[in-house]
Design an enzyme around this catalytic site. Structure first.
Site, PDB file in Angstrom:
ATOM      1  N   GLU A  22       0.815  -1.222   0.000  1.00  0.00           N
ATOM      2  CA  GLU A  22       0.000   0.000   0.000  1.00  0.00           C
ATOM      3  C   GLU A  22       0.850   1.273   0.000  1.00  0.00           C
ATOM      4  OE1 GLU A  22      -3.128   0.661  -0.443  1.00  0.00           O
ATOM      5  OE2 GLU A  22      -3.469  -1.488  -0.760  1.00  0.00           O
ATOM      6  N   PRO A  43       9.843  -8.059  -4.388  1.00  0.00           N
ATOM      7  CA  PRO A  43       9.737  -9.493  -4.675  1.00  0.00           C
ATOM      8  C   PRO A  43       8.280  -9.892  -4.945  1.00  0.00           C
ATOM      9  CG  PRO A  43      11.007  -9.106  -2.654  1.00  0.00           C
ATOM     10  CD  PRO A  43      10.415  -7.790  -3.061  1.00  0.00           C
ATOM     11  N   GLU A  44       7.326  -9.243  -4.223  1.00  0.00           N
ATOM     12  CA  GLU A  44       5.906  -9.582  -4.432  1.00  0.00           C
ATOM     13  C   GLU A  44       5.114  -8.303  -4.685  1.00  0.00           C
ATOM     14  OE1 GLU A  44       4.714 -11.691  -0.891  1.00  0.00           O
ATOM     15  OE2 GLU A  44       6.529 -12.914  -1.047  1.00  0.00           O
ATOM     16  N   PRO A 226       0.958  49.176  15.043  1.00  0.00           N
ATOM     17  CA  PRO A 226       1.914  49.000  16.132  1.00  0.00           C
ATOM     18  C   PRO A 226       2.704  47.692  16.064  1.00  0.00           C
ATOM     19  CG  PRO A 226      -0.304  48.523  16.876  1.00  0.00           C
ATOM     20  CD  PRO A 226      -0.440  49.007  15.467  1.00  0.00           C
ATOM     21  N   ASP A 249      10.792  51.865   8.090  1.00  0.00           N
ATOM     22  CA  ASP A 249      11.476  52.299   9.308  1.00  0.00           C
ATOM     23  C   ASP A 249      11.842  51.104  10.183  1.00  0.00           C
ATOM     24  OD1 ASP A 249      11.429  54.945   8.785  1.00  0.00           O
ATOM     25  OD2 ASP A 249       9.523  55.328   9.787  1.00  0.00           O
ATOM     26  N   LYS A 271      15.479  54.197  11.626  1.00  0.00           N
ATOM     27  CA  LYS A 271      15.924  55.337  12.428  1.00  0.00           C
ATOM     28  C   LYS A 271      16.033  54.903  13.871  1.00  0.00           C
ATOM     29  CE  LYS A 271      14.161  59.347  10.098  1.00  0.00           C
ATOM     30  NZ  LYS A 271      12.965  60.136  10.228  1.00  0.00           N
ATOM     31  N   GLY A 303       2.919  52.486  13.167  1.00  0.00           N
ATOM     32  CA  GLY A 303       1.749  53.179  13.701  1.00  0.00           C
ATOM     33  C   GLY A 303       0.993  53.917  12.620  1.00  0.00           C
ATOM     34  N   ASP A 304       0.701  55.186  12.889  1.00  0.00           N
ATOM     35  CA  ASP A 304       0.036  56.041  11.903  1.00  0.00           C
ATOM     36  C   ASP A 304       1.093  56.976  11.309  1.00  0.00           C
ATOM     37  OD1 ASP A 304      -2.854  57.224  11.097  1.00  0.00           O
ATOM     38  OD2 ASP A 304      -1.357  58.810  11.285  1.00  0.00           O
ATOM     39  N   MET A 384       8.162  58.104  22.469  1.00  0.00           N
ATOM     40  CA  MET A 384       9.612  58.258  22.642  1.00  0.00           C
ATOM     41  C   MET A 384       9.911  58.842  24.018  1.00  0.00           C
ATOM     42  SD  MET A 384      10.436  59.641  18.813  1.00  0.00           S
ATOM     43  CE  MET A 384       8.910  60.531  18.563  1.00  0.00           C
ATOM     44  N   ALA A 413       3.503  47.227  22.331  1.00  0.00           N
ATOM     45  CA  ALA A 413       2.046  47.098  22.314  1.00  0.00           C
ATOM     46  C   ALA A 413       1.589  46.307  21.093  1.00  0.00           C
ATOM     47  CB  ALA A 413       1.411  48.483  22.308  1.00  0.00           C
TER      48      ALA A 413
HETATM   49  N1  SAH Z   1       4.005  56.863  13.940  1.00  0.00           N
HETATM   50  C1  SAH Z   1       4.139  56.045  15.110  1.00  0.00           C
HETATM   51  C2  SAH Z   1       5.029  56.697  16.143  1.00  0.00           C
HETATM   52  C3  SAH Z   1       6.460  56.846  15.721  1.00  0.00           C
HETATM   53  S1  SAH Z   1       7.477  57.507  16.965  1.00  0.00           S
HETATM   54  C4  SAH Z   1       2.749  55.747  15.698  1.00  0.00           C
HETATM   55  O1  SAH Z   1       1.766  56.324  15.242  1.00  0.00           O
HETATM   56  O2  SAH Z   1       2.652  54.898  16.568  1.00  0.00           O
HETATM   57  C5  SAH Z   1       8.124  56.054  17.694  1.00  0.00           C
HETATM   58  C6  SAH Z   1       7.533  55.832  19.054  1.00  0.00           C
HETATM   59  O3  SAH Z   1       6.266  55.264  18.940  1.00  0.00           O
HETATM   60  C7  SAH Z   1       8.296  54.853  19.910  1.00  0.00           C
HETATM   61  O4  SAH Z   1       9.397  55.467  20.538  1.00  0.00           O
HETATM   62  C8  SAH Z   1       7.241  54.454  20.917  1.00  0.00           C
HETATM   63  O5  SAH Z   1       7.062  55.446  21.890  1.00  0.00           O
HETATM   64  C9  SAH Z   1       6.018  54.442  20.052  1.00  0.00           C
HETATM   65  N2  SAH Z   1       5.687  53.079  19.562  1.00  0.00           N
HETATM   66  C10 SAH Z   1       5.700  52.646  18.295  1.00  0.00           C
HETATM   67  N3  SAH Z   1       5.311  51.352  18.245  1.00  0.00           N
HETATM   68  C11 SAH Z   1       5.030  50.980  19.492  1.00  0.00           C
HETATM   69  C12 SAH Z   1       4.561  49.771  20.089  1.00  0.00           C
HETATM   70  N4  SAH Z   1       4.299  48.680  19.364  1.00  0.00           N
HETATM   71  N5  SAH Z   1       4.387  49.752  21.439  1.00  0.00           N
HETATM   72  C13 SAH Z   1       4.628  50.841  22.181  1.00  0.00           C
HETATM   73  N6  SAH Z   1       5.064  51.995  21.668  1.00  0.00           N
HETATM   74  C14 SAH Z   1       5.264  52.074  20.349  1.00  0.00           C
END
Ligand code: SAH
Length: 464
Positions: A22, A43-44, A226, A249, A271, A303-304, A384, A413
């Site tokens: 099989e 053989p078989e 994040p 970044d 950075k 982030g944003d 920061m 986070a």
């Molecule tokens: N544009 C990003 C911020 C950039 S400045 C935003 O909107 O979140 C970078 C800082 O963002 C870091 O020094 C920290 O303070 C914060 N940061 C970014 N990612 C993070 C995460 N996953 N958890 C906690 N702080 C975070």
């Protein structure tokens, strides 16, 4: 990854299998899909194997394997379903230089055979390194349902057409042509008129694309969120899928970079807060250069992109160069951080406004309206802020803030290694240095984790 997936060229190459039951039948059914020269030692042998031999699909030796029988073989399968015989045949095959697999014996095999979804020439291989065969089967079932049965035929027709498509410039124009064929015109034409229809669609499409105007470059400023890839927006996903160049970044999570189009050029302009970094002018220049060359550029920011991301400087450079751009918002660290501690950034009766502030700016620690912030009930999200913790603490206390004000620091986070440090304003700097946070961290001034806050209120009630 303990096993690296590759596709082995088997056309005209020798593959040897020992066994006639099989297990041998199951492997042979797969191997007969290839153009390998198959030799079976048994053989078989089962009746099917004898039939296949008569049909010229394999060579059958009605005996057990002997030294030298696997000479020049690329692969060898031990499928006798007998541990002692398998060990013997594998030793012979390996001595002959073949890569060996023992059916259902992961530990002693040099390679394993994945679950396969076959739309030749499109082949999907699914492996779980033996951890979860059930999962592999479920994924296979899912893909079998999702990939149209005509996909293989479309790909074969497409493959023969590749040299004609070379009339289109390399890169995006050619990719757009193939995307139109595989995802739009091809399936439609194949469903309606079969292979001939697909062939005609290719001719028509090529004509159309050769005459099309060149697509201009475009810059997408995309928020990567994040860290958790599930927090990406659908627009961000699409931009990553279609990117020619991704300029990213340091804080963008590796899981998110994984989602970028495989062929995209990845440019790291990481950075470091106080360390070496690509100069902003240099980043601006790279964005503009790639955009001018006609690329779909994704400027990927954590982030944003509109929060502490020096977006304006990049926007100025892009508009000055006359390039079109789009901003795709992302989940900022403050949002992910309050979510992590079960709190809300604003609250009726507590704070009707919230500050997003940075711990340091280009000139060093950043100054703010400390007096307003020091008032009871104020909430601020400090980006920061790790290195500036002592400075911020001092300023706020000096302006009359309550030393007992809750301050919560959230490191990483939304990521698997997220950590929450619940402190008070009076202990912030010491608590932070003891916690030794190496990842990105956001400081929420005026907020305690929900559970800690509830416990504190309980204590107050008891004291009364
Ligand atoms: N544009 C990003 C911020 C950039 S400045 C935003 O909107 O979140 C970078 C800082 O963002 C870091 O020094 C920290 O303070 C914060 N940061 C970014 N990612 C993070 C995460 N996953 N958890 C906690 N702080 C975070």
């Amino acid at each position: 990854m303990q096993h690296f997936p590759i596709f082995v060229a088997l056309a005209g190459r020798r593959v040897v299998l020992s066994g006639g039951g099989e297990a041998a039948l199951a492997k042979l059914r797969l191997l007969m899909k290839t153009e390998a020269h198959l030799t079976v030692f048994a053989p078989e042998p089962a009746a099917e194997i004898e039939t296949w031999e008569r049909e010229g699909k394999l060579r059958l030796m009605r005996r057990a394997m002997e030294p030298g029988d696997a000479t020049c073989a690329v692969l060898f399968y031990a499928a006798d379903e007998d541990a002692a015989e398998d060990a013997r045949t594998v030793a012979l095959a390996r001595a002959d230089g073949a890569l060996a697999n023992i059916v259902d014996n992961l530990a002693d095999s040099q390679f394993i055979t994945p679950a396969i979804v076959d739309r030749d020439p499109v082949t999907v291989a699914i492996g779980t390194e033996g951890a979860a065969p059930v999962l592999a089967r479920a994924i296979k079932r899912d893909l079998e349902e999702r990939l149209p049965s005509g996909l293989g035929a479309l790909a074969r027709i497409g493959k023969a057409f590749r040299r004609f498509a070379e009339a289109l410039p390399h890169g995006r124009p050619r990719r757009d042509f193939w995307a139109d064929y595989y995802f739009k015109e091809g399936p439609r034409a194949f469903d309606a008129e079969g292979a001939e229809g697909a062939q005609a669609a290719l001719d028509g499409l090529l004509e159309q694309h050769l005459n099309a105007a060149e697509k201009p470059g475009h810059v997408h400023f995309v928020g990567a969120g994040p860290g958790d890839p599930e927090l990406l927006t659908l627009k961000a996903r699409r931009a990553l899928d279609e990117a020619d160049v991704v300029i990213f970044d340091r804080l963008v999570a590796p899981e998110i970079l994984e989602l970028c189009r495989r062929e995209a050029q990845m440019v790291d302009v990481g950075k470091e807060a106080f360390g070496p970094s690509t100069a902003q002018e240099d980043i601006n220049r790279q964005i503009v250069e790639h955009g001018r060359a006609g690329a779909q550029v994704v400027r990927l920011k954590s982030g944003d992109p509109t929060v502490f991301g020096r977006l304006d400087e990049e926007l100025d450079a892009v508009t000055e160069a006359g390039l079109a751009y789009t901003i795709v918002p992302g989940v900022t660290a403050a949002s992910a951080s309050v979510a992590a501690i079960g709190q809300s950034l604003t609250k009726r009766g507590r704070n009707a406004s919230v500050k997003l502030l940075t711990g340091h700016d280009m000139k060093g620690f950043a100054d703010h309206d400390w007096k307003t912030m020091a008032r009871p009930g104020e909430v601020a999200a400090i980006y920061m802020g790790k290195k500036a913790a002592r400075f911020i603490q001092g300023r706020l206390l000096m302006h009359g803030a309550d030393p007992e004000t809750p301050v919560t620091v959230i490191e990483n986070a939304s990521r698997p290694d997220q950590r929450v440090l619940a402190a008070r304003l009076s202990t912030l700097a010491t608590d932070l240095s003891e916690a030794e946070m190496a990842g990105p961290a956001l400081t929420l001034f005026g907020l305690a984790p929900r559970a800690a806050e509830a416990a504190a209120q309980e204590l107050i009630k008891e004291a009364l």
